[in-house]
Design a protein around this motif. Structure first.
Motif, mmCIF file in Angstrom:
data_model
loop_
_atom_site.group_PDB
_atom_site.id
_atom_site.type_symbol
_atom_site.label_atom_id
_atom_site.label_comp_id
_atom_site.label_asym_id
_atom_site.label_seq_id
_atom_site.Cartn_x
_atom_site.Cartn_y
_atom_site.Cartn_z
ATOM 1 N N PRO A 41 -102.306 -23.906 17.961
ATOM 2 C CA PRO A 41 -102.400 -25.285 17.289
ATOM 3 C C PRO A 41 -101.430 -25.705 16.175
ATOM 4 O O PRO A 41 -100.955 -26.515 16.151
ATOM 5 N N ALA A 42 -101.426 -24.680 15.235
ATOM 6 C CA ALA A 42 -100.518 -24.892 14.164
ATOM 7 C C ALA A 42 -98.881 -25.256 14.849
ATOM 8 O O ALA A 42 -98.047 -26.017 14.406
ATOM 9 N N GLY A 48 -95.031 -31.146 17.429
ATOM 10 C CA GLY A 48 -95.112 -32.705 17.364
ATOM 11 C C GLY A 48 -94.460 -33.536 16.524
ATOM 12 O O GLY A 48 -93.652 -34.470 16.713
ATOM 13 N N LEU A 49 -94.521 -32.599 15.312
ATOM 14 C CA LEU A 49 -93.668 -33.338 14.024
ATOM 15 C C LEU A 49 -92.309 -33.416 14.284
ATOM 16 O O LEU A 49 -91.459 -34.242 14.110
ATOM 17 N N ALA A 51 -90.677 -33.532 17.359
ATOM 18 C CA ALA A 51 -90.467 -34.666 18.351
ATOM 19 C C ALA A 51 -90.392 -35.983 17.726
ATOM 20 O O ALA A 51 -89.765 -36.838 18.120
ATOM 21 N N VAL A 52 -91.462 -36.172 16.849
ATOM 22 C CA VAL A 52 -91.504 -37.464 16.185
ATOM 23 C C VAL A 52 -90.031 -37.806 15.347
ATOM 24 O O VAL A 52 -89.528 -38.732 15.510
ATOM 25 N N ILE A 53 -89.787 -36.629 14.425
ATOM 26 C CA ILE A 53 -88.395 -36.871 13.820
ATOM 27 C C ILE A 53 -87.452 -37.138 14.819
ATOM 28 O O ILE A 53 -86.465 -37.993 14.424
ATOM 29 N N ILE A 54 -87.313 -36.518 15.660
ATOM 30 C CA ILE A 54 -86.156 -36.559 16.608
ATOM 31 C C ILE A 54 -86.451 -37.997 17.630
ATOM 32 O O ILE A 54 -85.188 -38.768 17.502
ATOM 33 N N GLY A 55 -87.334 -38.401 17.453
ATOM 34 C CA GLY A 55 -87.339 -39.967 18.165
ATOM 35 C C GLY A 55 -87.046 -41.109 17.198
ATOM 36 O O GLY A 55 -86.598 -41.723 17.621
ATOM 37 N N ILE A 56 -87.415 -40.769 15.941
ATOM 38 C CA ILE A 56 -86.937 -41.672 14.819
ATOM 39 C C ILE A 56 -85.608 -41.826 14.923
ATOM 40 O O ILE A 56 -84.870 -42.619 14.657
#
Length: 71
Positions: A41-42, A48-49, A51-56
Protein backbone atom coordinates in the motif's frame (compact mmCIF):
# COMPACT_ATOMS: atom_id res chain seq x y z
CA UNK A 1 28.71 -13.63 -16.10
CA UNK A 2 29.47 -12.54 -12.55
CA UNK A 3 26.15 -10.70 -12.38
CA UNK A 4 24.21 -13.80 -13.43
CA UNK A 5 25.95 -15.99 -10.86
CA UNK A 6 25.45 -13.38 -8.13
CA UNK A 7 21.77 -13.07 -9.05
CA UNK A 8 21.29 -16.84 -8.91
CA UNK A 9 22.99 -17.07 -5.51
CA UNK A 10 20.87 -14.24 -4.07
CA UNK A 11 17.69 -15.77 -5.50
CA UNK A 12 18.57 -19.16 -4.01
CA UNK A 13 19.27 -17.56 -0.63
CA UNK A 14 15.91 -15.75 -0.73
CA UNK A 15 14.04 -18.95 -1.58
CA UNK A 16 15.91 -20.78 1.21
CA UNK A 17 14.90 -18.07 3.69
CA UNK A 18 11.21 -18.25 2.73
CA UNK A 19 10.92 -22.05 2.90
CA UNK A 20 9.41 -23.52 6.09
CA UNK A 21 11.92 -24.13 8.89
CA UNK A 22 10.71 -27.64 9.62
CA UNK A 23 11.57 -28.80 6.10
CA UNK A 24 14.73 -27.08 4.91
CA UNK A 25 14.56 -23.27 5.11
CA UNK A 26 14.63 -20.50 7.66
CA UNK A 27 10.87 -20.07 7.93
CA UNK A 28 10.70 -16.37 7.12
CA UNK A 29 7.62 -16.79 4.93
CA UNK A 30 5.21 -15.13 7.39
CA UNK A 31 7.60 -12.22 7.90
CA UNK A 32 7.86 -11.72 4.15
CA UNK A 33 4.07 -11.69 3.83
CA UNK A 34 3.78 -9.17 6.68
CA UNK A 35 6.34 -6.96 4.97
CA UNK A 36 4.44 -7.15 1.68
CA UNK A 37 1.13 -6.36 3.40
CA UNK A 38 2.66 -3.21 4.83
CA UNK A 39 4.83 -2.25 1.89
CA UNK A 40 2.51 -2.68 -1.07
CA UNK A 41 0.00 0.00 0.00
CA UNK A 42 2.80 2.46 0.74
CA UNK A 43 4.39 1.83 -2.65
CA UNK A 44 0.97 2.18 -4.33
CA UNK A 45 0.52 5.61 -2.70
CA UNK A 46 3.95 6.72 -3.92
CA UNK A 47 3.24 5.49 -7.46
CA UNK A 48 -0.09 7.34 -7.39
CA UNK A 49 1.57 10.57 -6.31
CA UNK A 50 4.16 10.27 -9.06
CA UNK A 51 1.38 9.67 -11.61
CA UNK A 52 -0.45 12.81 -10.44
CA UNK A 53 2.73 14.89 -10.65
CA UNK A 54 3.44 13.59 -14.16
CA UNK A 55 -0.14 14.34 -15.19
CA UNK A 56 0.07 17.92 -13.93
CA UNK A 57 3.39 18.45 -15.69
CA UNK A 58 1.90 17.04 -18.91
CA UNK A 59 -1.08 19.42 -18.70
CA UNK A 60 1.27 22.36 -18.20
CA UNK A 61 3.37 21.30 -21.20
CA UNK A 62 0.27 21.00 -23.40
CA UNK A 63 -0.96 24.44 -22.32
CA UNK A 64 2.44 25.94 -23.12
CA UNK A 65 2.50 24.19 -26.50
CA UNK A 66 -0.92 25.67 -27.31
CA UNK A 67 0.30 29.15 -26.40
CA UNK A 68 3.33 28.73 -28.67
CA UNK A 69 1.16 27.42 -31.51
CA UNK A 70 -1.13 30.48 -31.34
CA UNK A 71 1.81 32.89 -31.60
Amino acid sequence: MKAIITGLIITAAAVFAILPADKFGLGWGNDVLAFLRGGVPAIAVLIGLVAVIIGIADMKDRAEARKDAKE
